[in-house]
Write a protein that holds these residues in place. Structure first.
Motif, mmCIF file in Angstrom:
data_model
loop_
_atom_site.group_PDB
_atom_site.id
_atom_site.type_symbol
_atom_site.label_atom_id
_atom_site.label_comp_id
_atom_site.label_asym_id
_atom_site.label_seq_id
_atom_site.Cartn_x
_atom_site.Cartn_y
_atom_site.Cartn_z
ATOM 1 N N GLN A 1 0.844 -1.195 0.000
ATOM 2 C CA GLN A 1 0.000 0.000 0.000
ATOM 3 C C GLN A 1 0.883 1.250 0.000
ATOM 4 O O GLN A 1 0.588 2.239 0.662
ATOM 5 C CB GLN A 1 -0.915 -0.012 1.210
ATOM 6 C CG GLN A 1 -1.868 -1.160 1.213
ATOM 7 C CD GLN A 1 -2.812 -1.110 2.389
ATOM 8 O OE1 GLN A 1 -2.851 -0.140 3.137
ATOM 9 N NE2 GLN A 1 -3.588 -2.156 2.552
ATOM 10 N N LYS A 2 1.970 1.205 -0.740
ATOM 11 C CA LYS A 2 2.941 2.291 -0.773
ATOM 12 C C LYS A 2 2.280 3.613 -1.167
ATOM 13 O O LYS A 2 1.578 3.705 -2.156
ATOM 14 C CB LYS A 2 4.047 1.959 -1.768
ATOM 15 C CG LYS A 2 5.181 2.943 -1.770
ATOM 16 C CD LYS A 2 6.267 2.480 -2.701
ATOM 17 C CE LYS A 2 7.428 3.439 -2.676
ATOM 18 N NZ LYS A 2 8.482 3.019 -3.579
ATOM 19 N N GLY A 3 2.519 4.625 -0.377
ATOM 20 C CA GLY A 3 1.999 5.959 -0.657
ATOM 21 C C GLY A 3 0.560 6.195 -0.257
ATOM 22 O O GLY A 3 0.050 7.291 -0.408
ATOM 23 N N VAL A 4 -0.104 5.180 0.248
ATOM 24 C CA VAL A 4 -1.511 5.304 0.636
ATOM 25 C C VAL A 4 -1.583 5.648 2.123
ATOM 26 O O VAL A 4 -0.931 5.007 2.954
ATOM 27 C CB VAL A 4 -2.281 3.985 0.365
ATOM 28 C CG1 VAL A 4 -3.711 4.083 0.843
ATOM 29 C CG2 VAL A 4 -2.222 3.636 -1.105
ATOM 30 N N GLU A 5 -2.351 6.655 2.443
ATOM 31 C CA GLU A 5 -2.565 7.017 3.843
ATOM 32 C C GLU A 5 -3.385 5.919 4.520
ATOM 33 O O GLU A 5 -4.406 5.491 3.991
ATOM 34 C CB GLU A 5 -3.307 8.349 3.942
ATOM 35 C CG GLU A 5 -2.509 9.532 3.472
ATOM 36 C CD GLU A 5 -1.521 10.033 4.505
ATOM 37 O OE1 GLU A 5 -1.751 9.839 5.710
ATOM 38 O OE2 GLU A 5 -0.521 10.632 4.090
ATOM 39 N N GLN A 6 -2.919 5.467 5.682
ATOM 40 C CA GLN A 6 -3.605 4.428 6.440
ATOM 41 C C GLN A 6 -3.963 4.980 7.819
ATOM 42 O O GLN A 6 -3.285 5.861 8.331
ATOM 43 C CB GLN A 6 -2.695 3.213 6.607
ATOM 44 C CG GLN A 6 -2.263 2.586 5.308
ATOM 45 C CD GLN A 6 -1.351 1.405 5.559
ATOM 46 O OE1 GLN A 6 -1.558 0.638 6.493
ATOM 47 N NE2 GLN A 6 -0.334 1.273 4.734
ATOM 48 N N PRO A 7 -4.994 4.420 8.445
ATOM 49 C CA PRO A 7 -5.326 4.852 9.808
ATOM 50 C C PRO A 7 -4.167 4.555 10.756
ATOM 51 O O PRO A 7 -3.430 3.582 10.581
ATOM 52 C CB PRO A 7 -6.545 4.014 10.180
ATOM 53 C CG PRO A 7 -7.057 3.452 8.911
ATOM 54 C CD PRO A 7 -5.910 3.425 7.945
ATOM 55 N N ILE A 8 -3.993 5.386 11.747
ATOM 56 C CA ILE A 8 -2.894 5.239 12.703
ATOM 57 C C ILE A 8 -2.969 3.900 13.448
ATOM 58 O O ILE A 8 -1.956 3.384 13.908
ATOM 59 C CB ILE A 8 -2.856 6.443 13.678
ATOM 60 C CG1 ILE A 8 -1.508 6.548 14.385
ATOM 61 C CG2 ILE A 8 -3.971 6.365 14.689
ATOM 62 C CD1 ILE A 8 -0.417 7.088 13.535
ATOM 63 N N GLU A 9 -4.174 3.305 13.513
ATOM 64 C CA GLU A 9 -4.346 2.018 14.189
ATOM 65 C C GLU A 9 -3.657 0.888 13.422
ATOM 66 O O GLU A 9 -3.471 -0.198 13.967
ATOM 67 C CB GLU A 9 -5.826 1.686 14.364
ATOM 68 C CG GLU A 9 -6.559 2.599 15.322
ATOM 69 C CD GLU A 9 -6.958 3.932 14.696
ATOM 70 O OE1 GLU A 9 -7.167 4.002 13.472
ATOM 71 O OE2 GLU A 9 -7.043 4.911 15.455
#
Length: 64
Positions: A12-20
């Motif tokens: 998921q390179k470059g994709v913003e993910q939830p901090i969880e």
């Protein structure tokens, strides 16, 4: 809050993910690891397999 995975081989390179999706780690400024959970698990699994093979080779050499 969101964060991007710092692993260059992340799926998921470059994709913003939830901090969880990041393990807690007090060594980092935001108290979260730089790798997402999926990347960290994958890296640990590879290391574990490599270490297991090294142990097997070591014992085969000395125990036979």
């Amino acid at each position: 809050m969101t964060k991007k995975c710092g692993n260059k081989n992340c799926k998921q390179k470059g994709v913003e993910q939830p901090i969880e999706n990041f393990y807690k780690d007090s060594r980092f400024p935001d108290s979260r690891n730089y790798e997402c959970n999926g990347c960290k698990k994958e890296r640990q699994k590879k290391w574990s397999e490599k270490a297991k093979q090294k142990r097997a080779d070591f014992f085969a050499m000395y125990i036979g």
